[in-house]
Design a protein around this motif. Structure first.
Motif, PDB file in Angstrom:
ATOM      1  N   ILE A 136     -21.086  -8.084 -33.093  1.00  6.09           N
ATOM      2  CA  ILE A 136     -20.994  -7.983 -31.621  1.00  6.09           C
ATOM      3  C   ILE A 136     -21.076  -6.523 -31.194  1.00  6.09           C
ATOM      4  CG2 ILE A 136     -19.487  -8.359 -29.624  1.00  6.09           C
ATOM      5  CD1 ILE A 136     -18.392 -10.851 -31.105  1.00  6.09           C
ATOM      6  N   SER A 137     -20.386  -5.640 -31.918  1.00  8.26           N
ATOM      7  CA  SER A 137     -20.426  -4.199 -31.600  1.00  8.26           C
ATOM      8  C   SER A 137     -21.855  -3.656 -31.697  1.00  8.26           C
ATOM      9  CB  SER A 137     -19.511  -3.420 -32.551  1.00  8.26           C
ATOM     10  OG  SER A 137     -18.159  -3.781 -32.361  1.00  8.26           O
ATOM     11  N   GLN A 138     -22.597  -4.111 -32.717  1.00  3.97           N
ATOM     12  CA  GLN A 138     -23.988  -3.672 -32.871  1.00  3.97           C
ATOM     13  C   GLN A 138     -24.849  -4.161 -31.707  1.00  3.97           C
ATOM     14  OE1 GLN A 138     -24.355  -5.302 -36.963  1.00  3.97           O
ATOM     15  NE2 GLN A 138     -25.219  -3.310 -37.514  1.00  3.97           N
ATOM     16  N   ILE A 139     -24.624  -5.403 -31.288  1.00  2.00           N
ATOM     17  CA  ILE A 139     -25.397  -5.961 -30.169  1.00  2.00           C
ATOM     18  C   ILE A 139     -25.136  -5.165 -28.897  1.00  2.00           C
ATOM     19  CG2 ILE A 139     -25.608  -7.987 -28.650  1.00  2.00           C
ATOM     20  CD1 ILE A 139     -25.106  -9.733 -31.158  1.00  2.00           C
ATOM     21  N   ILE A 140     -23.867  -4.795 -28.666  1.00  2.00           N
ATOM     22  CA  ILE A 140     -23.524  -4.015 -27.477  1.00  2.00           C
ATOM     23  C   ILE A 140     -24.145  -2.619 -27.559  1.00  2.00           C
ATOM     24  CG2 ILE A 140     -21.623  -2.919 -26.211  1.00  2.00           C
ATOM     25  CD1 ILE A 140     -19.865  -5.313 -27.048  1.00  2.00           C
ATOM     26  N   SER A 141     -23.983  -1.972 -28.722  1.00  2.00           N
ATOM     27  CA  SER A 141     -24.498  -0.600 -28.855  1.00  2.00           C
ATOM     28  C   SER A 141     -26.019  -0.547 -28.772  1.00  2.00           C
ATOM     29  CB  SER A 141     -24.017   0.028 -30.170  1.00  2.00           C
ATOM     30  OG  SER A 141     -24.536  -0.679 -31.281  1.00  2.00           O
ATOM     31  N   ASN A 142     -26.681  -1.645 -29.140  1.00  2.00           N
ATOM     32  CA  ASN A 142     -28.146  -1.703 -29.034  1.00  2.00           C
ATOM     33  C   ASN A 142     -28.619  -2.096 -27.640  1.00  2.00           C
ATOM     34  OD1 ASN A 142     -28.370  -0.993 -31.695  1.00  2.00           O
ATOM     35  ND2 ASN A 142     -28.783  -3.062 -32.456  1.00  2.00           N
ATOM     36  N   GLY A 143     -27.673  -2.350 -26.739  1.00  2.00           N
ATOM     37  CA  GLY A 143     -28.023  -2.601 -25.338  1.00  2.00           C
ATOM     38  C   GLY A 143     -28.266  -4.054 -24.981  1.00  2.00           C
ATOM     39  N   TYR A 144     -27.820  -4.997 -25.819  1.00  2.00           N
ATOM     40  CA  TYR A 144     -28.099  -6.412 -25.547  1.00  2.00           C
ATOM     41  C   TYR A 144     -26.837  -7.235 -25.249  1.00  2.00           C
ATOM     42  CZ  TYR A 144     -32.552  -5.025 -27.497  1.00  2.00           C
ATOM     43  OH  TYR A 144     -33.733  -4.378 -27.723  1.00  2.00           O
ATOM     44  N   GLY A 145     -25.701  -6.555 -25.197  1.00  2.00           N
ATOM     45  CA  GLY A 145     -24.463  -7.238 -24.862  1.00  2.00           C
ATOM     46  C   GLY A 145     -23.645  -6.396 -23.908  1.00  2.00           C
ATOM     47  N   TYR A 146     -22.754  -7.038 -23.167  1.00  2.00           N
ATOM     48  CA  TYR A 146     -21.909  -6.308 -22.214  1.00  2.00           C
ATOM     49  C   TYR A 146     -20.544  -6.976 -22.126  1.00  2.00           C
ATOM     50  CZ  TYR A 146     -23.511 -10.042 -19.061  1.00  2.00           C
ATOM     51  OH  TYR A 146     -23.809 -11.260 -18.495  1.00  2.00           O
ATOM     52  N   GLU A 147     -19.527  -6.148 -21.821  1.00  2.00           N
ATOM     53  CA  GLU A 147     -18.144  -6.633 -21.771  1.00  2.00           C
ATOM     54  C   GLU A 147     -17.674  -6.730 -20.324  1.00  2.00           C
ATOM     55  OE1 GLU A 147     -13.807  -5.948 -21.411  1.00  2.00           O
ATOM     56  OE2 GLU A 147     -15.312  -4.372 -21.122  1.00  2.00           O
ATOM     57  N   VAL A 148     -16.973  -7.829 -20.015  1.00  2.00           N
ATOM     58  CA  VAL A 148     -16.387  -8.028 -18.689  1.00  2.00           C
ATOM     59  C   VAL A 148     -14.982  -8.609 -18.868  1.00  2.00           C
ATOM     60  CG1 VAL A 148     -16.595  -9.123 -16.429  1.00  2.00           C
ATOM     61  CG2 VAL A 148     -18.664  -8.583 -17.727  1.00  2.00           C
ATOM     62  N   ASP A 149     -13.967  -7.832 -18.509  1.00  2.00           N
ATOM     63  CA  ASP A 149     -12.570  -8.316 -18.557  1.00  2.00           C
ATOM     64  C   ASP A 149     -12.189  -8.908 -19.914  1.00  2.00           C
ATOM     65  OD1 ASP A 149     -12.468  -7.681 -15.831  1.00  2.00           O
ATOM     66  OD2 ASP A 149     -13.108  -9.701 -15.248  1.00  2.00           O
ATOM     67  N   GLY A 150     -12.608  -8.265 -20.986  1.00  2.00           N
ATOM     68  CA  GLY A 150     -12.250  -8.742 -22.315  1.00  2.00           C
ATOM     69  C   GLY A 150     -13.202  -9.772 -22.890  1.00  2.00           C
ATOM     70  N   ASP A 151     -14.122 -10.303 -22.078  1.00  2.00           N
ATOM     71  CA  ASP A 151     -15.175 -11.200 -22.570  1.00  2.00           C
ATOM     72  C   ASP A 151     -16.426 -10.373 -22.856  1.00  2.00           C
ATOM     73  OD1 ASP A 151     -13.801 -13.677 -22.328  1.00  2.00           O
ATOM     74  OD2 ASP A 151     -14.169 -13.683 -20.173  1.00  2.00           O
ATOM     75  N   VAL A 152     -17.193 -10.806 -23.839  1.00  2.00           N
ATOM     76  CA  VAL A 152     -18.462 -10.129 -24.155  1.00  2.00           C
ATOM     77  C   VAL A 152     -19.580 -11.160 -24.055  1.00  2.00           C
ATOM     78  CG1 VAL A 152     -19.789  -8.821 -25.847  1.00  2.00           C
ATOM     79  CG2 VAL A 152     -17.306  -8.509 -25.708  1.00  2.00           C
ATOM     80  N   PHE A 153     -20.643 -10.803 -23.324  1.00  2.00           N
ATOM     81  CA  PHE A 153     -21.774 -11.717 -23.129  1.00  2.00           C
ATOM     82  C   PHE A 153     -23.065 -11.116 -23.695  1.00  2.00           C
ATOM     83  CE2 PHE A 153     -18.858 -12.582 -19.587  1.00  2.00           C
ATOM     84  CZ  PHE A 153     -18.653 -13.945 -19.756  1.00  2.00           C
ATOM     85  N   TYR A 154     -23.968 -11.989 -24.082  1.00  5.00           N
ATOM     86  CA  TYR A 154     -25.300 -11.581 -24.524  1.00  5.00           C
ATOM     87  C   TYR A 154     -26.230 -11.619 -23.323  1.00  5.00           C
ATOM     88  CZ  TYR A 154     -29.609 -11.353 -27.249  1.00  5.00           C
ATOM     89  OH  TYR A 154     -30.818 -10.968 -27.767  1.00  5.00           O
ATOM     90  N   ALA A 155     -26.996 -10.557 -23.133  1.00  6.20           N
ATOM     91  CA  ALA A 155     -27.927 -10.469 -22.000  1.00  6.20           C
ATOM     92  C   ALA A 155     -29.276 -11.066 -22.403  1.00  6.20           C
ATOM     93  CB  ALA A 155     -28.082  -9.011 -21.566  1.00  6.20           C
TER      94      ALA A 155
END
Length: 529
Positions: A131-150
């Motif tokens: 999940i951390s890799q997906i976020i750092s690569n720009g394809y995931g984002y966090e909202v209020d403790g939830d993480v979503f795939y874009a």
């Protein structure tokens, strides 16, 4: 078996066509299959998926491949938490019990144990890292403790299913959330709720979303590039579609060569489901039918085709298994009795007769031709194997006649070779057992007695009654006893001066109601992870 090996073709759901199987690493196969969400006893849909991919695994091993077979357990999920709360249990304890029960069912169904059976709860570090890799690569984002795939950032979304982005109803298992950038964005991590199991993470305490689990575990054991990914057809969208998106977000070079999916099990041509109340657990079936009969039924249709459940189908499968094992047992008995006293030198000098050679050749060619063509198991159950069993039975009749010693021994040797070849094929199909032929036959008889609601002593008593009625020339009574037993699935057979019994297909109309009770059953788990 046959000397010349055909190319193995399998149907790839990604390209929607059969393709020649070529593993990424010669001689080695990497395969990941989605397992169950463990919160209840497994049902026929689970059994079909497990048996379908067990057949694939067995055949790959038969072809000489070294196979790494990974099948996961989902033991962290909304459904598990809901069930645990309903009965006042700990979610992980509940899922652990049903993981164990699933493996008991798999052993009964003769499914080989996978190389690895990872559980979500044991792979939180791998999941959080992905999940951390997906976020750092720009394809995931966090909202209020939830993480979503874009999902809009993945240009090929829908490549497996053909589904358009707008059709992804927020990932199936989660409600529409206004915090998402796109309605189809799906959860990678869910913030903890009161009373739910949770794990610490960079985004706060929580637990993984459904789809990320398989991406992380398959990468953990097989890397981002492996040969086969399998599961039920209902997993193509959104689960497998989302797996592809996640893996690509971590590594654009990620690739799975072949996507394989088995068809639904239906009841009266409707998909088995909890909402319709038309499902059966594996245990409900194996309580009354031998697990080998259930396995025979499950491979009686091609793995990609729908398979329609009926009691009549199970009865037919049970009868077929009994016929196979009785024939093999009769063959073994005959061979062992004739070979006693014969020297190894005498036996090694014997040649297989022409009829047996033809029979063996047919089995070999049909097995190789049909299995190499995307695992055509139904043909094998009705084709050359049946001819081989007929050959055995006709040869056994021949042995009862007066034959020259050499001819007799040649026939016995031929029988032994036919039995050996048939057993090889049945073993790849998973239709043999570690138990002896005689033990399986007794188990089949025990199941038939259970379905007839009778004890064997009752059957033997009725056989004696019938015998006395025949002595008294009371043939109507004799016929009635035989007819009544046949109606219950018990066939009487007069062999010389003796009467024996064996299971048969009941002569009375078969109705599903006898197995249609789900009272006391809390419903099946979902069809897979």
């Amino acid at each position: 078996m046959a000397e010349e090996q055909l190319e193995f073709r399998i149907y790839n759901s990604m390209t929607q066509q059969k393709e020649i199987f070529k593993p990424k690493n010669p001689g080695k196969v990497s395969m990941y299959v989605c397992g169950v969400t463990a919160y209840d006893f497994s049902h026929l849909g689970h059994a079909r998926a497990a048996v379908s991919f067990d057949i694939l695994y067995r055949y790959l091993v038969h072809l000489g491949y070294e196979v790494t077979y990974v099948r996961n357990f989902t033991d962290v999920d909304d459904k598990i938490i809901k069930r645990a709360n309903e009965i006042g249990d700990n979610p992980l304890d509940l899922s652990n019990r049903f993981c164990h029960e699933y493996n008991v069912d798999m052993t009964d169904l003769q499914c080989e144990k996978p190389s690895q059976e990872p559980r979500v709860s044991d792979h939180m570090d791998e999941i959080k890292k992905m999940i951390s890799q997906i976020i750092s690569n720009g394809y995931g984002y966090e909202v209020d403790g939830d993480v979503f795939y874009a999902v809009e950032k993945f240009p090929s979304y829908g490549m497996l299913s053909g589904q358009k982005l707008e059709h992804n109803r927020a990932g199936e298992r989660v409600a529409v959330d206004s915090r998402k950038r796109h309605p189809a964005d799906f959860a990678l991590w869910k913030a903890a709720k009161p009373g739910e199991p949770s794990w610490d993470s960079p985004w706060g305490p929580g637990r993984p979303g459904w789809h990320i689990e398989c991406s992380a575990m398959s990468a953990c054991y097989l890397t981002q590039k492996f040969d086969i990914h399998g599961g039920g057809i209902d997993l193509i969208f959104p689960h497998h579609e989302n797996e592809i998106a996640q893996s690509w977000a971590v590594d654009h070079e990620s690739s799975i060569s072949y996507w394989m999916h088995n068809g639904h099990v239906t009841n009266n041509n409707e998909k088995m489901s909890k909402s319709l109340g038309n499902f059966f657990t594996i245990r409900q079936i194996t309580e009354r039918y031998h697990p080998l009969a259930l396995r025979h039924f499950l491979i009686s249709a091609h793995y990609r085709s729908p398979l329609n459940y009926s009691v009549a189908q199970l009865e037919s499968a049970s009868d077929a298994i009994y016929y196979i094992f009785q024939t093999l047992q009769d063959c073994k008995d005959a061979v062992s009795s004739f070979q006693q006293g014969e020297t190894e030198k005498n036996q090694s000098a014997l040649q297989v007769n022409e009829a047996a050679k033809e029979c063996i050749k047919k089995m070999q060619v049909e097995f190789q031709t049909k299995m190499s063509d995307d695992l055509q198991t139904p043909v094998l159950l009705t084709g050359a194997i049946q001819e081989a069993l007929k050959f055995v039975n006709s040869s056994l009749k021949m042995l009862k006649k007066k034959l020259q010693k050499k001819v007799q021994l040649q026939l016995v040797h031929s029988l032994a070779e036919v039995e050996k070849e048939a057993a090889k094929i049945l073993n790849v199909l998973g239709l043999l057992s570690s138990k002896s032929y005689a033990e399986v036959l007794q188990e089949l008889k025990d199941k038939a007695l259970k379905r007839a609601d009778m004890a064997e002593d009752e059957v033997l008593h009725l056989i004696e009654e019938r015998k006395q009625a025949r002595i008294n020339k009371d043939f109507p009574k004799s016929d009635r006893i035989r007819t009544d037993l046949t109606a219950k699935g018990i066939a009487l057979m007069d062999v010389g001066n003796e009467t024996i019994w064996r299971p048969c297909i009941p002569s009375e109309p078969l109705v599903a109601e006898e197995q249609n009770s789900t009272e006391g059953n809390n419903g099946p788990p979902t069809s897979s992870t």
